[in-house]
Design an enzyme around this catalytic site. Structure first.
Site, mmCIF file in Angstrom:
data_model
loop_
_atom_site.group_PDB
_atom_site.id
_atom_site.type_symbol
_atom_site.label_atom_id
_atom_site.label_comp_id
_atom_site.label_asym_id
_atom_site.label_seq_id
_atom_site.Cartn_x
_atom_site.Cartn_y
_atom_site.Cartn_z
ATOM 1 N N HIS A 1 17.115 -8.045 -15.215
ATOM 2 C CA HIS A 1 17.260 -7.564 -13.843
ATOM 3 C C HIS A 1 18.413 -6.569 -13.689
ATOM 4 C CE1 HIS A 1 14.420 -10.584 -12.399
ATOM 5 N NE2 HIS A 1 15.137 -11.535 -12.966
ATOM 6 N N ASP B 1 28.002 -10.828 -9.112
ATOM 7 C CA ASP B 1 28.122 -12.291 -8.953
ATOM 8 C C ASP B 1 27.884 -12.866 -10.341
ATOM 9 O OD1 ASP B 1 25.391 -11.545 -8.888
ATOM 10 O OD2 ASP B 1 24.828 -13.380 -7.833
#
Length: 318
Positions: free
Chosen positions: A246, A11
């Protein structure tokens, strides 16, 4: 080590952009495609970001496929305000990267994943860094994927620390807890790289200044993108020491598991909206005595990873 085939399911926000660059630069990864999904931005935006960044980094031969545009339990999707605050309106820090002249592949991302799993089997690494809607849909369409895909390493979840959307829930899992629960209970050889470890891996503006010093368009663009992220972390009081890596940590762990220590655990995701226990990644007590099909990263060698990540980025952005 032989090169592993990898599919990134992105995303494409800022840390996804870092994961993309890391995968392109890694000698042990053959990036065979990107599936665009919703989360940090709308799917059409994340697809465009992936195409633009691939071309920026010279990876013109990596195709981008369209995945799902909303969760398995909804009919549309609206970007959360906090996601826009962290990633910018365009998903990549409101930085204007030169537009790619390429278009997305005509094949659906779900079908691409299924086809690749049958073709490459154990050699395939599937790496989602957003919601797990695409994998859940692929599993429902072809349950054999549970055993076919060699390795699934995801960025998401939080086992030993609070979530970043609710006290229990991490953002990617929060987008579609029902799909995530289905994936955790079915997909074999799954590793969760969650907030437990990613929040310990911080990048600072000292690192991005080194990217700028390369004097390349890619270095400048990526530094601008990452500085937006670092500023967002500071201004939103997420972390004033830097911004977390992340998604690239998940890519690194997929090819070098020694970066983290893991806990073997059959997991589930809660989705009881009435009680508010919605989107928590936790052990499945009904499977405590069964062979484990998943593991969760709980500790990370953050100094080694951040150093290795920086060296990789300096190579890719040069």
């Amino acid at each position: 080590m032989s090169r592993k085939k990898m599919i990134l399911d992105l995303d494409t926000g800022i840390d996804d952009a870092l994961a993309l660059a890391y995968a392109i630069g890694h000698d042990d990864i053959d990036l065979i495609g990107i599936i665009a999904t919703y989360g940090n931005a709308l799917t059409n935006v994340t697809a465009k970001n992936s195409l633009d960044l691939l071309d920026l980094l010279g990876a013109h031969d990596v195709p981008v496929f369209i995945g799902e545009s909303h969760s398995s339990t909804t009919t549309d999707f609206t970007v959360m305000p906090i996601s826009q605050a962290i990633h910018g309106r365009n998903g990549i820090g409101d930085v204007e990267v030169e537009a790619s002249t390429r278009t997305v592949d005509s094949q659906n991302g779900i079908d691409f994943l299924i086809e690749a799993a049958h073709q490459y089997k154990d050699e395939l690494i599937y790496l989602p860094t957003g919601p797990l809607t695409n994998l859940a849909k692929a599993l429902e369409k072809d349950p054999s994927l549970a055993k076919l895909i060699g390795q699934t390493t995801l960025m998401g979840g939080a086992l030993t620390v609070p979530g970043n959307v609710t006290p229990f829930t991490e953002a990617n899992i929060h987008q579609d807890p029902e799909a995530a629960d289905f994936v955790f209970k079915n997909q074999e050889n799954l590793t969760m790289v969650g907030l437990d470890v990613t929040l310990r891996t911080l990048l600072t503006k000292k690192h991005t200044q080194e990217w700028r010093n390369l004097g390349t368009t890619a270095g400048q663009n990526y530094a601008d993108i990452m500085d937006y992220y670092i500023d967002a972390y500071y201004n939103l009081d997420i972390d004033k020491k830097g911004a977390a890596l992340h998604d690239p940590l998940a890519v690194a762990v997929a090819v070098d598991p020694s970066y983290v220590s893991t806990l073997d655990l059959n997991m589930q995701v809660t989705y009881d909206q009435e009680s508010g226990d919605y989107g928590r990644t936790i052990g499945d007590k009904t499977k405590l005595l069964e062979p484990t099909i998943s593991k969760a990263a709980v500790l990370v060698d953050q100094d080694r990873f951040v150093s290795d990540f920086q060296q990789m980025m300096l190579k890719v952005l040069a």
